[in-house]
Structures are given as structure tokens and as C-alpha cells.
Design a protein around this motif. Structure first.
Motif, PDB file in Angstrom:
ATOM      1  N   ARG A 189      61.853   5.416  39.371  1.00  0.00           N
ATOM      2  CA  ARG A 189      60.637   5.837  38.956  1.00  0.00           C
ATOM      3  C   ARG A 189      60.313   5.437  37.844  1.00  0.00           C
ATOM      4  O   ARG A 189      58.964   5.256  37.586  1.00  0.00           O
ATOM      5  CB  ARG A 189      60.587   7.359  39.241  1.00  0.00           C
ATOM      6  CG  ARG A 189      59.005   7.956  39.272  1.00  0.00           C
ATOM      7  CD  ARG A 189      57.971   7.323  40.087  1.00  0.00           C
ATOM      8  NE  ARG A 189      58.164   6.991  41.421  1.00  0.00           N
ATOM      9  CZ  ARG A 189      57.967   8.049  42.295  1.00  0.00           C
ATOM     10  NH1 ARG A 189      57.344   9.008  42.080  1.00  0.00           N
ATOM     11  NH2 ARG A 189      58.164   7.662  43.691  1.00  0.00           N
TER      12      ARG A 189
ATOM     13  N   THR B 254      56.802   3.211  37.172  1.00  0.00           N
ATOM     14  CA  THR B 254      55.705   3.758  36.642  1.00  0.00           C
ATOM     15  C   THR B 254      55.349   3.466  35.119  1.00  0.00           C
ATOM     16  O   THR B 254      54.193   3.050  34.589  1.00  0.00           O
ATOM     17  CB  THR B 254      55.890   5.371  36.337  1.00  0.00           C
ATOM     18  OG1 THR B 254      56.082   5.974  37.892  1.00  0.00           O
ATOM     19  CG2 THR B 254      54.537   6.163  35.905  1.00  0.00           C
TER      20      THR B 254
ATOM     21  N   ASP C  33      58.370  12.381  39.231  1.00  0.00           N
ATOM     22  CA  ASP C  33      57.324  12.086  38.336  1.00  0.00           C
ATOM     23  C   ASP C  33      57.693  12.901  36.999  1.00  0.00           C
ATOM     24  O   ASP C  33      57.372  12.103  36.023  1.00  0.00           O
ATOM     25  CB  ASP C  33      55.785  12.410  38.916  1.00  0.00           C
ATOM     26  CG  ASP C  33      55.247  11.434  39.952  1.00  0.00           C
ATOM     27  OD1 ASP C  33      56.060  10.488  40.015  1.00  0.00           O
ATOM     28  OD2 ASP C  33      54.193  11.898  40.780  1.00  0.00           O
TER      29      ASP C  33
ATOM     30  N   THR D   9      62.019  11.902  47.784  1.00  0.00           N
ATOM     31  CA  THR D   9      60.874  11.017  47.367  1.00  0.00           C
ATOM     32  C   THR D   9      61.280   9.568  47.739  1.00  0.00           C
ATOM     33  O   THR D   9      62.290   9.045  48.055  1.00  0.00           O
ATOM     34  CB  THR D   9      61.408  10.907  45.701  1.00  0.00           C
ATOM     35  OG1 THR D   9      61.322  12.070  45.204  1.00  0.00           O
ATOM     36  CG2 THR D   9      60.263  10.031  44.885  1.00  0.00           C
TER      37      THR D   9
END
Length: 283
Positions: free
Chosen positions: A107, A111, A75, A207
Motif C-alpha cells: 500500500r 500510494t 491506509d 484489503t
């Protein structure tokens, strides 16, 4: 040297070092563990010569970037990438990640979406999910990663030797696909990384990217060696390709994990052919 600031630790800024060369459509290269942007030298030159604006950066904790004690998760890594793309006002970007760098690509797209991104290349990918769980029996046991962490704590420099051995399949490829000098250079780059970051990155490997994959709506190229000892091909690239609708998979026979160096000619050919294709409709 150019930097972008992505945060702060106490009173110190967390700055990421980057290099930005050339003009044309931007290609952002995101390096693997535990190295830095310098390991893209066999891709950066040909991309520049082909007329692409070529950008590399060092992940937090590595290379010339700051070495904070926190933020070694995807993140945060993807947020760091978003700051870089925003600060440089990049559009129509081709994201290229190797190994751990494929996690940022995955990611980020999951996102932040693809407003700034046109295509993605995943070299020796981390996704979809490495850890063995009840709903992920294809994964790897937690004990293996616990062993990696203990080896880093006990003797990070000995761990780097073991890692580089597997990164290059050095027992097979020494003097063929990789020289002793190139091996030593990669080891030294890894040794300059943050001890804390090197350790904490192991947790980031676990992850679960499966939730990001359906959100990826740009063309994706996957390139991996079928003799990858770091991220085994059957558990990663081979399994990932059917999970990314419309993606392409190039399998390099006999190739190890460190394909940007050992198999640069094949990797560059695959990238150039992929990014030179006409734009395809997004799913």
C-alpha cells in the motif's frame, strides 16, 4: 526508547516505537500479525553485520507502540510508515515486510510511490486479495474471517495458540524448525498486543491490493513456503508474482508461514542476494 508520533487519540499521542541501528543503506523491517519488531532478530543481526542500517518498528497496537482504538487499516498503516520514513529522513530504502507487514509495503508503494524506496521484499505476502468475491474467485470465504474474529472475541489467548500452531506448522516442525521456547516467546509477544487491534486487524487482511500492484516500480522479491497454512501459497505469493512485472519468487519447499524464524538461513540468503544485486532500471 525512540518513538515517532503518527497521530493522536483524544489528548494522547499515538507513538510508534522503533529501533535504528548501524549505518549504510537503510533496511526497514515490518513485522507480521500479531507480533512486533522483536520477531526480526534472525534478520536484523545479519543485516547489521553486512553493513546495512537496520530499522524495525512496532505497528500501532503492538509491541511498545501506542494502542489506540482506531487506525487498524492499510491506509493508516501506510501513513504511519510514511511518517517514520519522513521523520528519519530515509532514502534509498529497502522495505522488507512479513505477512501482514507486506500490506504496508504494497500500500505504501501504491500510494506514496518509490521516491524513498529502492527495493522491496515480501515474505509470505498478503496480496493480491484474500477475500472471495465475484471478480476474485481464488479468494477465501468471508465466513472464515468472521470465525477468526469471533474466536478472538471469545478467547483471544486461545486464538493465539491456534494461530501459532498454524504459523509454525507446529505439529510437523516442533523440535526441528522451531523450539517450544521460541513458540512460547512468539505467543507471549502476541498476547501483549492490543485486544482491539488484534480484532480489527482481521478486517485489514481483506484489503484489495490489486490496484496498488501496477504502481509498484521497484524490484520486488517474494519469498514464501509452499506449506503456508496462514496465507496459502497458491492464493498469495504464487498468484502475486505474475502480477508484479519483473518480480522474483523464491519458493521454500515444505516451509510454513513463519519463515523469518523457521527458515531464517534460506530467507536471509535470498534477501542478501537480492539486495546486493546491481540497481535495475525501473519499469
Amino acid at each position: 526508547m525512540p518513538f515517532v508520533t503518527v497521530g493522536a487519540e483524544n489528548l494522547a499521542p499515538i507513538d510508534l516505537y522503533y529501533e535504528d541501528h548501524g549505518s549504510g543503506q537503510p533496511v526497514v523491517l515490518i513485522h507480521g500479525f500479531p507480533f512486533n519488531g522483536a520477531t526480526w532478530e534472525k534478520q536484523a543481526g545479519p543485516l547489521l553485520q553486512a553493513g546495512y542500517r537496520t530499522i524495525t518498528y512496532d505497528r500501532r497496537g503492538f509491541g511498545n507502540s501506542a494502542q489506540p482504538a482506531t487506525g487498524y487499516d492499510y491506509d493508516t498503516f501506510s501513513a504511519d510508515l510514511d511518517v517514520l520514513l519522513t521523520e528519519l529522513n530515509l532514502r534509498d530504502v529497502i522495505l522488507v515486510g512479513h505477512s501482514m507487514g507486506t500490506g504496508e509495503v504494497t500500500r505504501y508503494l501504491g500510494t506514496y510511490g518509490s521516491e524513498r524506496i529502492s527495493r522491496a521484499v515480501l515474505l509470505a505476502p498478503l496480496a493480491p486479495f484474500l477475500l472471495k468475491t465475484a471478480d476474485n474467485p481464488e479468494g477465501v470465504e468471508q465466513s472464515l474471517f468472521d470465525g477468526f474474529k469471533q474466536a478472538i472475541v471469545d478467547d483471544r489467548f486461545a486464538f493465539l495458540t491456534s494461530f501459532c500452531d498454524n504459523f509454525f506448522n507446529y505439529d510437523q516442525n516442533k523440535g526441528k524448525l522451531v523450539s517450544e521456547e521460541a513458540y512460547r516467546a512468539h505467543w507471549e509477544i502476541g498476547a501483549r498486543g492490543s485486544a482491539i487491534g488484534t480484532l480489527q486487524c482481521v478486517d485489514a487482511w481483506l484489503t484489495d491490493f490489486r490496484g496498488d500492484l501496477p504502481r509498484i516500480d521497484v524490484p520486488v522479491l517474494i519469498v514464501q513456503g509452499d506449506q503456508d497454512r496462514v496465507l496459502p501459497f497458491p492464493a498469495t505469493g504464487q498468484r502475486l508474482q505474475p502480477m508484479l512485472n519483473g518480480s522474483q519468487l523464491v519458493t521454500l519447499k515444505g516451509a510454513p508461514h513463519g519463515i523469518p524464524w523457521t527458515n531464517a538461513t534460506e530467507v536471509n540468503k535470498a534477501i542478501m542476494e537480492f539486495i546486493g544485486q546491481p540497481a535495475m532500471a525501473r519499469t
